[in-house]
Design a protein around this motif. Structure first.
Motif, PDB file in Angstrom:
ATOM      1  N   ARG A  15      70.849  55.807  85.792  1.00  0.00           N
ATOM      2  CA  ARG A  15      69.898  56.561  84.970  1.00  0.00           C
ATOM      3  C   ARG A  15      70.411  57.983  84.811  1.00  0.00           C
ATOM      4  O   ARG A  15      71.110  58.504  85.685  1.00  0.00           O
ATOM      5  N   ALA A  63      62.137  65.520  79.583  1.00  0.00           N
ATOM      6  CA  ALA A  63      62.441  64.842  80.844  1.00  0.00           C
ATOM      7  C   ALA A  63      61.146  64.409  81.525  1.00  0.00           C
ATOM      8  O   ALA A  63      60.091  65.017  81.323  1.00  0.00           O
ATOM      9  N   THR A  83      64.224  62.650  85.222  1.00  0.00           N
ATOM     10  CA  THR A  83      65.010  61.815  84.315  1.00  0.00           C
ATOM     11  C   THR A  83      64.954  62.359  82.895  1.00  0.00           C
ATOM     12  O   THR A  83      63.864  62.544  82.343  1.00  0.00           O
ATOM     13  N   GLU A  98      64.847  61.840  79.246  1.00  0.00           N
ATOM     14  CA  GLU A  98      64.478  60.689  78.430  1.00  0.00           C
ATOM     15  C   GLU A  98      64.934  60.811  76.985  1.00  0.00           C
ATOM     16  O   GLU A  98      65.208  59.808  76.333  1.00  0.00           O
ATOM     17  N   THR A 153      67.760  56.668  91.244  1.00  0.00           N
ATOM     18  CA  THR A 153      68.485  57.298  90.134  1.00  0.00           C
ATOM     19  C   THR A 153      69.652  56.461  89.631  1.00  0.00           C
ATOM     20  O   THR A 153      70.320  56.857  88.673  1.00  0.00           O
ATOM     21  N   ALA A 204      69.551  60.901  85.552  1.00  0.00           N
ATOM     22  CA  ALA A 204      68.495  61.445  86.406  1.00  0.00           C
ATOM     23  C   ALA A 204      69.084  62.225  87.571  1.00  0.00           C
ATOM     24  O   ALA A 204      70.248  62.066  87.951  1.00  0.00           O
ATOM     25  N   VAL A 256      62.136  62.290  91.294  1.00  0.00           N
ATOM     26  CA  VAL A 256      63.187  61.907  90.356  1.00  0.00           C
ATOM     27  C   VAL A 256      62.899  62.563  89.006  1.00  0.00           C
ATOM     28  O   VAL A 256      61.796  62.440  88.466  1.00  0.00           O
TER      29      VAL A 256
END
Length: 318
Positions: free
Chosen positions: A174, A265, A253, A255, A171, A176, A251
């Motif tokens: 990021r 995400a 994240t 986006e 992570t 995330a 994970v």
């Protein structure tokens, strides 16, 4: 077992579709009477399994007689309108063309709102995986012989990670959130492997934990603003197999945050094998937010500054 058509090896009958009537499960009615995305995808799964059953290839018999595991390995779903707990879902399934040995299907679902209303469209991939536990099995039906594989997916390229703090490395730098968890037996099927419904549960949990970590938990926005997250689309693809009791590093994240309307995400799942990390699944989910108007109705709202900043991960307010 008898097939409904004489088909060449590696194919199933494609000249007609199937239709099945389904009802959402009560478990999925978490907020008022609306059905969450996970249980909508369960309806899609059931429609595809029923299609195979009507075509002469029920999952139970494939496994018990021929040692073939029917695994849903890809599901990409668009939800056009919400299902309620007492709705009847009418699903139509047809086989689609696709590369490789994976079977592909298109699912379309409608509900009765005084007239037929489109509710769901989905693309689904199914892998027929040989069971290797050593029990005797009959010869695989000719129609399926070229479709059966020894393993789901292919081993992925290793991901660089060292030491014990895998999540911090995955992570780093990021937008995330991540955590590690042990695959429990109820998330598995065919005795030992994580199944698609397990990944759907994992994605739902990833959203819940991510929002709580950012200070905008589902309970917080419900209690303070009467807001709920709503999902127009989701997808998950299995890239490799995962066994019971393996540790998955997940994970989540963010986006894209589109204006103040939706955010998308990505969920990536990894396992450590032979000292390296390998990705086992990837997927995306898109959320908007809605305000509950009464016990049946809701309407979409724009993200406020608190939610918008939390999603961006930097406290931004615009």
């Amino acid at each position: 077992m008898t097939s409904t058509r004489n088909a060449p090896a590696g194919t199933l009958p494609r000249d007609d579709s199937t239709r099945v009537v389904l009802r959402p499960r009560y478990e999925g009615s978490n907020i008022c009477t609306w059905i969450g995305f996970k249980h909508v995808n369960y309806l899609v799964e059931e429609a595809v399994l029923d299609h195979l059953r009507q075509r002469g290839f029920p999952a139970g018999e494939l496994y018990e007689r021929y040692g073939i595991c029917t695994d849903i390995t890809e599901i990409d779903t668009r939800m056009w309108t919400a299902y309620h707990i007492d709705d009847v879902a009418v699903a139509t399934v047809r086989q689609a063309e696709g590369p490789g040995q994976e079977l592909r299907f298109v699912v379309e679902m409608i509900a009765d709102r005084g007239k037929p209303v489109r509710t769901v469209t989905a693309k689904v991939g199914v892998t027929l995986r040989k069971d290797v536990r050593g029990f005797p099995a009959e010869p695989v039906p000719a129609e399926l012989a070229a479709l059966v594989v020894d393993r789901i997916g292919t081993p992925q390229e290793p991901v660089a990670a060292s030491g014990d703090d895998v999540i911090a490395q995955l992570t780093e730098n990021r937008n995330a959130f991540g955590w590690s968890w042990r695959v429990p037996y109820p998330y598995c099927h065919f005795t030992e492997r994580l199944q698609m419904s397990g990944y759907l549960r994992l994605m739902e949990e990833a959203v819940d934990l991510f929002l709580a970590d950012r200070g905008v938990s589902i309970h917080t926005l419900l209690s303070e603003q009467n807001w709920i997250p709503v999902v127009p689309s989701s997808s998950i693809t299995m890239l490799d197999e995962v066994g019971m009791e393996e540790e998955i590093h997940t994970v989540f994240t963010v986006e894209n945050v589109f204006k103040r309307l939706t955010y998308t995400a990505r969920m990536d799942c990894y396992v450590r094998r032979d000292g390296v990390l390998r990705k086992t699944a990837t997927g995306t989910i898109t959320h908007g937010y809605a305000v509950i108007e009464n016990r049946r109705d809701w309407s979409q709202v724009d993200f406020d500054d608190r939610l918008h900043g939390a999603l961006l991960g930097d406290g931004a307010t615009s």
